[in-house]
Design a protein around this motif. Sequence first.
Motif, PDB file in Angstrom:
ATOM      1  N   CYS A  15      38.157  16.866 103.012  1.00  0.00           N
ATOM      2  CA  CYS A  15      37.058  15.911 102.818  1.00  0.00           C
ATOM      3  C   CYS A  15      37.035  14.841 103.906  1.00  0.00           C
ATOM      4  O   CYS A  15      35.963  14.471 104.403  1.00  0.00           O
ATOM      5  CB  CYS A  15      37.211  15.252 101.449  1.00  0.00           C
ATOM      6  SG  CYS A  15      37.276  16.428 100.096  1.00  0.00           S
ATOM      7  N   SER A 119      38.109   8.928 101.867  1.00  0.00           N
ATOM      8  CA  SER A 119      37.488   9.927 101.000  1.00  0.00           C
ATOM      9  C   SER A 119      38.215   9.947  99.668  1.00  0.00           C
ATOM     10  O   SER A 119      39.446  10.026  99.632  1.00  0.00           O
ATOM     11  CB  SER A 119      37.585  11.313 101.644  1.00  0.00           C
ATOM     12  OG  SER A 119      37.084  12.284 100.753  1.00  0.00           O
ATOM     13  N   CYS A 120      37.460   9.868  98.589  1.00  0.00           N
ATOM     14  CA  CYS A 120      38.108   9.932  97.277  1.00  0.00           C
ATOM     15  C   CYS A 120      37.278  10.789  96.325  1.00  0.00           C
ATOM     16  O   CYS A 120      36.097  11.028  96.554  1.00  0.00           O
ATOM     17  CB  CYS A 120      38.315   8.539  96.695  1.00  0.00           C
ATOM     18  SG  CYS A 120      36.852   7.780  96.011  1.00  0.00           S
ATOM     19  N   ARG A 121      37.952  11.238  95.293  1.00  0.00           N
ATOM     20  CA  ARG A 121      37.249  12.002  94.264  1.00  0.00           C
ATOM     21  C   ARG A 121      36.387  11.084  93.413  1.00  0.00           C
ATOM     22  O   ARG A 121      35.222  11.364  93.153  1.00  0.00           O
ATOM     23  CB  ARG A 121      38.274  12.733  93.371  1.00  0.00           C
ATOM     24  CG  ARG A 121      37.670  13.667  92.350  1.00  0.00           C
ATOM     25  CD  ARG A 121      38.744  14.197  91.427  1.00  0.00           C
ATOM     26  NE  ARG A 121      39.252  13.166  90.532  1.00  0.00           N
ATOM     27  CZ  ARG A 121      38.648  12.783  89.409  1.00  0.00           C
ATOM     28  NH1 ARG A 121      37.517  13.337  89.036  1.00  0.00           N
ATOM     29  NH2 ARG A 121      39.182  11.830  88.653  1.00  0.00           N
ATOM     30  N   ARG A 122      36.969   9.920  93.031  1.00  0.00           N
ATOM     31  CA  ARG A 122      36.247   9.087  92.061  1.00  0.00           C
ATOM     32  C   ARG A 122      36.429   7.574  92.257  1.00  0.00           C
ATOM     33  O   ARG A 122      35.469   6.828  92.220  1.00  0.00           O
ATOM     34  CB  ARG A 122      36.719   9.469  90.657  1.00  0.00           C
ATOM     35  CG  ARG A 122      35.885   8.868  89.561  1.00  0.00           C
ATOM     36  CD  ARG A 122      36.141   9.573  88.240  1.00  0.00           C
ATOM     37  NE  ARG A 122      35.249   9.061  87.220  1.00  0.00           N
ATOM     38  CZ  ARG A 122      34.025   9.491  87.034  1.00  0.00           C
ATOM     39  NH1 ARG A 122      33.534  10.437  87.819  1.00  0.00           N
ATOM     40  NH2 ARG A 122      33.262   8.986  86.084  1.00  0.00           N
ATOM     41  N   HIS A 153      32.619  10.694  98.718  1.00  0.00           N
ATOM     42  CA  HIS A 153      33.170  11.081  97.423  1.00  0.00           C
ATOM     43  C   HIS A 153      33.153  12.596  97.277  1.00  0.00           C
ATOM     44  O   HIS A 153      32.132  13.232  97.518  1.00  0.00           O
ATOM     45  CB  HIS A 153      32.378  10.442  96.277  1.00  0.00           C
ATOM     46  CG  HIS A 153      32.654   8.978  96.149  1.00  0.00           C
ATOM     47  ND1 HIS A 153      33.473   8.447  95.176  1.00  0.00           N
ATOM     48  CD2 HIS A 153      32.270   7.932  96.919  1.00  0.00           C
ATOM     49  CE1 HIS A 153      33.564   7.133  95.337  1.00  0.00           C
ATOM     50  NE2 HIS A 153      32.840   6.807  96.382  1.00  0.00           N
ATOM     51  N   GLY A 154      34.314  13.135  96.891  1.00  0.00           N
ATOM     52  CA  GLY A 154      34.400  14.573  96.664  1.00  0.00           C
ATOM     53  C   GLY A 154      35.840  15.005  96.634  1.00  0.00           C
ATOM     54  O   GLY A 154      36.716  14.333  97.183  1.00  0.00           O
ATOM     55  N   ASN A 155      36.052  16.141  95.995  1.00  0.00           N
ATOM     56  CA  ASN A 155      37.404  16.709  95.941  1.00  0.00           C
ATOM     57  C   ASN A 155      37.534  17.890  96.896  1.00  0.00           C
ATOM     58  O   ASN A 155      38.640  18.341  97.178  1.00  0.00           O
ATOM     59  CB  ASN A 155      37.695  17.170  94.512  1.00  0.00           C
ATOM     60  CG  ASN A 155      39.136  16.968  94.128  1.00  0.00           C
ATOM     61  OD1 ASN A 155      39.827  16.121  94.714  1.00  0.00           O
ATOM     62  ND2 ASN A 155      39.607  17.753  93.173  1.00  0.00           N
ATOM     63  N   THR A 156      36.386  18.371  97.371  1.00  0.00           N
ATOM     64  CA  THR A 156      36.349  19.477  98.328  1.00  0.00           C
ATOM     65  C   THR A 156      35.314  19.136  99.401  1.00  0.00           C
ATOM     66  O   THR A 156      34.403  18.336  99.153  1.00  0.00           O
ATOM     67  CB  THR A 156      35.910  20.800  97.653  1.00  0.00           C
ATOM     68  OG1 THR A 156      34.557  20.604  97.175  1.00  0.00           O
ATOM     69  CG2 THR A 156      36.813  21.197  96.501  1.00  0.00           C
ATOM     70  N   GLU A 159      31.856  19.401  98.095  1.00  0.00           N
ATOM     71  CA  GLU A 159      31.417  18.254  97.285  1.00  0.00           C
ATOM     72  C   GLU A 159      31.032  17.077  98.181  1.00  0.00           C
ATOM     73  O   GLU A 159      30.064  16.365  97.903  1.00  0.00           O
ATOM     74  CB  GLU A 159      32.517  17.850  96.295  1.00  0.00           C
ATOM     75  CG  GLU A 159      32.629  18.825  95.138  1.00  0.00           C
ATOM     76  CD  GLU A 159      33.717  18.442  94.134  1.00  0.00           C
ATOM     77  OE1 GLU A 159      33.941  19.249  93.219  1.00  0.00           O
ATOM     78  OE2 GLU A 159      34.353  17.378  94.272  1.00  0.00           O
ATOM     79  N   ASP A 163      27.418  14.621  98.899  1.00  0.00           N
ATOM     80  CA  ASP A 163      27.343  13.152  98.864  1.00  0.00           C
ATOM     81  C   ASP A 163      26.437  12.693 100.010  1.00  0.00           C
ATOM     82  O   ASP A 163      26.898  12.246 101.061  1.00  0.00           O
ATOM     83  CB  ASP A 163      28.755  12.560  98.985  1.00  0.00           C
ATOM     84  CG  ASP A 163      28.741  11.037  98.999  1.00  0.00           C
ATOM     85  OD1 ASP A 163      27.666  10.438  98.753  1.00  0.00           O
ATOM     86  OD2 ASP A 163      29.804  10.444  99.273  1.00  0.00           O
TER      87      ASP A 163
END
Length: 207
Positions: A15, A119-122, A153-156, A159, A163
């Motif tokens: 990410c 970069s983060c998931r949440r 934002h995303g885990n992959t 994703e 964004d």
Amino acid sequence: MKVLMINGSPRAEGCTFTALSEAGKTLSESGIDWEIFQTGTEPIRGCMACGACSNLNDRCVFNGDAVNRALEKAETADGFIFGSPVHYASASGSMTSFMDRFFYAGPGFAGKPGAAVVSCRRGGAASAFDQLNKYLTIGGMPVVSSQYWNSVHGNTPDEVREDLEGLQVMRALGRNMAWLLKCIDAGKKTGIEYPRSEKRVWTNFIR
Ligand SMILES: Cc1cc2nc3c(=O)[nH]c(=O)nc-3n(C[C@H](O)[C@H](O)[C@H](O)COP(=O)(O)O)c2cc1C
């Protein structure tokens, strides 16, 4: 002119890489070269506070990891973008170790524009972003901003590509970095240099 981007993610093409690459698109469109230097995939030792770097011509005493290789590349960089995934609301552990040693052993980058990208998931993007910006603002680096704080934002990577606002923030960052680099270059051509610093005052809090 060239921007050196540092990717402190353990996922070389994850990410953070996706975010940095998006900023790279508008750097390229603006005629600025860039390169992503990968550090997060290998172990990075933390700073031992040995102080040996003060006698090592801008290099760290630990020669075996990415820090000295990055410092060598930094010699020809005009600007920097430091990217990290968010790990427990902070930059990744290896990125933190990298940054401590890169800035402590390095020559100082006063006058060279810098930016942080996370970069983060949440959650936790803001605190990780603040953490990385501290390295820029302790040393006189003009901080390049965007139209929002520089996070995706995303885990992959897929994703992150969804964004759309985060990607736009990265593209604006690339354009702003290019603009500032050109302003600084134009200023140098008319004799405007980075201000000379005073003799350093060094107190441990008040003494
Ligand atoms: C050890 C660890 C801690 C994490 N902590 C957070 C966190 O605090 N907040 C969050 O939103 N995501 C967290 N994540 C998820 C990553 O930040 C997220 O997937 C990021 O986009 C990964 O970027 P990368 O592919 O460049 O490594 C964590 C992931 C790992 C492996």
